[in-house]
Design a protein around this motif. Structure first.
Motif, PDB file in Angstrom:
ATOM      1  N   ALA A 183      -6.558   1.952  -8.696  1.00  0.00           N
ATOM      2  CA  ALA A 183      -6.624   1.515  -7.297  1.00  0.00           C
ATOM      3  C   ALA A 183      -7.990   0.907  -7.007  1.00  0.00           C
ATOM      4  O   ALA A 183      -8.091  -0.103  -6.297  1.00  0.00           O
ATOM      5  CB  ALA A 183      -6.353   2.692  -6.367  1.00  0.00           C
ATOM      6  N   ARG A 184      -9.026   1.487  -7.589  1.00  0.00           N
ATOM      7  CA  ARG A 184     -10.383   0.964  -7.395  1.00  0.00           C
ATOM      8  C   ARG A 184     -10.527  -0.415  -8.030  1.00  0.00           C
ATOM      9  O   ARG A 184     -11.199  -1.289  -7.485  1.00  0.00           O
ATOM     10  CB  ARG A 184     -11.419   1.935  -7.948  1.00  0.00           C
ATOM     11  CG  ARG A 184     -11.469   3.241  -7.178  1.00  0.00           C
ATOM     12  CD  ARG A 184     -12.367   4.272  -7.864  1.00  0.00           C
ATOM     13  NE  ARG A 184     -12.226   5.565  -7.249  1.00  0.00           N
ATOM     14  CZ  ARG A 184     -12.858   5.959  -6.149  1.00  0.00           C
ATOM     15  NH1 ARG A 184     -13.675   5.141  -5.540  1.00  0.00           N
ATOM     16  NH2 ARG A 184     -12.685   7.162  -5.661  1.00  0.00           N
TER      17      ARG A 184
ATOM     18  N   MET B 245      -8.583  -3.060  -5.860  1.00  0.00           N
ATOM     19  CA  MET B 245      -9.204  -3.463  -4.599  1.00  0.00           C
ATOM     20  C   MET B 245     -10.233  -4.570  -4.779  1.00  0.00           C
ATOM     21  O   MET B 245     -10.511  -5.323  -3.844  1.00  0.00           O
ATOM     22  CB  MET B 245      -9.802  -2.255  -3.871  1.00  0.00           C
ATOM     23  CG  MET B 245     -11.004  -1.639  -4.539  1.00  0.00           C
ATOM     24  SD  MET B 245     -11.529  -0.100  -3.775  1.00  0.00           S
ATOM     25  CE  MET B 245     -12.524  -0.684  -2.429  1.00  0.00           C
TER      26      MET B 245
ATOM     27  N   HIS C 266      -8.294   8.058  -4.390  1.00  0.00           N
ATOM     28  CA  HIS C 266      -7.736   6.896  -5.080  1.00  0.00           C
ATOM     29  C   HIS C 266      -8.039   6.934  -6.579  1.00  0.00           C
ATOM     30  O   HIS C 266      -9.103   7.376  -7.001  1.00  0.00           O
ATOM     31  CB  HIS C 266      -8.292   5.603  -4.468  1.00  0.00           C
ATOM     32  CG  HIS C 266      -7.716   5.303  -3.135  1.00  0.00           C
ATOM     33  ND1 HIS C 266      -8.285   5.734  -1.966  1.00  0.00           N
ATOM     34  CD2 HIS C 266      -6.603   4.619  -2.783  1.00  0.00           C
ATOM     35  CE1 HIS C 266      -7.554   5.324  -0.947  1.00  0.00           C
ATOM     36  NE2 HIS C 266      -6.528   4.643  -1.416  1.00  0.00           N
ATOM     37  N   SER C 267      -7.103   6.448  -7.369  1.00  0.00           N
ATOM     38  CA  SER C 267      -7.235   6.413  -8.828  1.00  0.00           C
ATOM     39  C   SER C 267      -8.171   5.283  -9.252  1.00  0.00           C
ATOM     40  O   SER C 267      -8.534   4.411  -8.446  1.00  0.00           O
ATOM     41  CB  SER C 267      -5.860   6.186  -9.460  1.00  0.00           C
ATOM     42  OG  SER C 267      -5.370   4.904  -9.102  1.00  0.00           O
ATOM     43  N   GLN C 268      -8.513   5.281 -10.535  1.00  0.00           N
ATOM     44  CA  GLN C 268      -9.352   4.216 -11.073  1.00  0.00           C
ATOM     45  C   GLN C 268      -8.642   2.876 -10.992  1.00  0.00           C
ATOM     46  O   GLN C 268      -9.261   1.861 -10.689  1.00  0.00           O
ATOM     47  CB  GLN C 268      -9.737   4.525 -12.534  1.00  0.00           C
ATOM     48  CG  GLN C 268     -10.694   3.515 -13.137  1.00  0.00           C
ATOM     49  CD  GLN C 268     -12.017   3.415 -12.381  1.00  0.00           C
ATOM     50  OE1 GLN C 268     -12.538   4.401 -11.869  1.00  0.00           O
ATOM     51  NE2 GLN C 268     -12.561   2.214 -12.308  1.00  0.00           N
TER      52      GLN C 268
ATOM     53  N   PHE D  73     -11.462   6.345   2.361  1.00  0.00           N
ATOM     54  CA  PHE D  73     -11.038   5.916   1.027  1.00  0.00           C
ATOM     55  C   PHE D  73     -11.278   7.021  -0.002  1.00  0.00           C
ATOM     56  O   PHE D  73     -10.404   7.329  -0.810  1.00  0.00           O
ATOM     57  CB  PHE D  73     -11.792   4.636   0.626  1.00  0.00           C
ATOM     58  CG  PHE D  73     -11.408   4.095  -0.716  1.00  0.00           C
ATOM     59  CD1 PHE D  73     -10.259   3.334  -0.865  1.00  0.00           C
ATOM     60  CD2 PHE D  73     -12.184   4.338  -1.835  1.00  0.00           C
ATOM     61  CE1 PHE D  73      -9.888   2.828  -2.105  1.00  0.00           C
ATOM     62  CE2 PHE D  73     -11.830   3.846  -3.075  1.00  0.00           C
ATOM     63  CZ  PHE D  73     -10.680   3.089  -3.212  1.00  0.00           C
ATOM     64  N   GLU D  74     -12.450   7.622   0.036  1.00  0.00           N
ATOM     65  CA  GLU D  74     -12.789   8.677  -0.928  1.00  0.00           C
ATOM     66  C   GLU D  74     -11.939   9.925  -0.703  1.00  0.00           C
ATOM     67  O   GLU D  74     -11.502  10.564  -1.657  1.00  0.00           O
ATOM     68  CB  GLU D  74     -14.276   9.024  -0.853  1.00  0.00           C
ATOM     69  CG  GLU D  74     -15.197   7.901  -1.273  1.00  0.00           C
ATOM     70  CD  GLU D  74     -15.020   7.462  -2.719  1.00  0.00           C
ATOM     71  OE1 GLU D  74     -14.586   8.268  -3.555  1.00  0.00           O
ATOM     72  OE2 GLU D  74     -15.327   6.290  -3.011  1.00  0.00           O
TER      73      GLU D  74
ATOM     74  N   ALA E  57      -8.963  10.124   0.283  1.00  0.00           N
ATOM     75  CA  ALA E  57      -7.582   9.916  -0.153  1.00  0.00           C
ATOM     76  C   ALA E  57      -7.419  10.115  -1.656  1.00  0.00           C
ATOM     77  O   ALA E  57      -6.299  10.223  -2.151  1.00  0.00           O
ATOM     78  CB  ALA E  57      -7.113   8.518   0.246  1.00  0.00           C
TER      79      ALA E  57
ATOM     80  N   GLY F  11       0.337   4.271   0.802  1.00  0.00           N
ATOM     81  CA  GLY F  11       0.176   5.149   1.963  1.00  0.00           C
ATOM     82  C   GLY F  11       0.682   4.537   3.252  1.00  0.00           C
ATOM     83  O   GLY F  11       0.631   5.169   4.301  1.00  0.00           O
TER      84      GLY F  11
ATOM     85  N   HIS G 220       0.839  -1.203   0.000  1.00  0.00           N
ATOM     86  CA  HIS G 220       0.000   0.000   0.000  1.00  0.00           C
ATOM     87  C   HIS G 220       0.873   1.250   0.000  1.00  0.00           C
ATOM     88  O   HIS G 220       1.709   1.433   0.889  1.00  0.00           O
ATOM     89  CB  HIS G 220      -0.933  -0.004   1.222  1.00  0.00           C
ATOM     90  CG  HIS G 220      -1.917   1.117   1.201  1.00  0.00           C
ATOM     91  ND1 HIS G 220      -1.782   2.225   1.998  1.00  0.00           N
ATOM     92  CD2 HIS G 220      -3.040   1.307   0.476  1.00  0.00           C
ATOM     93  CE1 HIS G 220      -2.798   3.045   1.768  1.00  0.00           C
ATOM     94  NE2 HIS G 220      -3.575   2.507   0.849  1.00  0.00           N
TER      95      HIS G 220
END
Length: 136
Positions: free
Chosen positions: A68-69, A72, A64-66, A59-60, A62, A42, A40
């Motif tokens: 990263a989505r 997950m 996060h990029s597409q 989560f939102e 932070a 972070g 991770h």
């Protein structure tokens, strides 16, 4: 044949709150991110800090990029049982009274604070008596 999704309670997900056993709840889904802790970007402490609660806002926030989505999704192990999800308190709305005009406010104050006008009248009478008695 449809895939059965495992349901987890918030209490069950909250028990997995260590570096070597870490689950997150994001958008109603439960993720086992234990194997992702060292990767991770972070740091693992950010993930551990987000356990035991709905981490959607964390989560939102932070950003996060597409990618990263998409990443997950491979850690998703089930969904949060909606009956155990934390309840959002209901917002109570109070109706504000319409502003009164100056005359109504003055009358309300006079009704509630009758001693002030009575004191002013009493002082005026005494003052008038003193002025009258000095003129004699």
């Amino acid at each position: 044949m449809p895939t059965l999704t495992k349901l987890y309670s918030m209490d069950e997900a909250a028990k997995h709150n260590k570096q070597d056993d870490c689950w997150l709840v994001i958008d109603g889904k439960v993720y086992d991110v234990t194997s992702y802790m060292e990767e991770h970007p972070g740091g693992d402490d950010v993930l551990v800090a987000a356990t035991g609660k709905d981490a959607t806002d964390d989560f939102e926030d932070a950003g996060h990029s597409q990618s990263a989505r998409e990443l997950m999704e491979q850690y998703c192990i089930g969904e949060l049982d909606p009956s155990t999800a934390p309840k959002i308190p209901e917002l109570k709305i109070y109706k504000k009274e319409q502003p009164k005009d100056f005359g109504e406010k003055l009358m309300d104050m006079a009704k509630h604070y009758w001693a002030v006008p009575a004191a002013v009248a009493g002082i005026s009478i005494v003052a008038a008596g003193v002025v009258y008695s000095r003129k004699k």
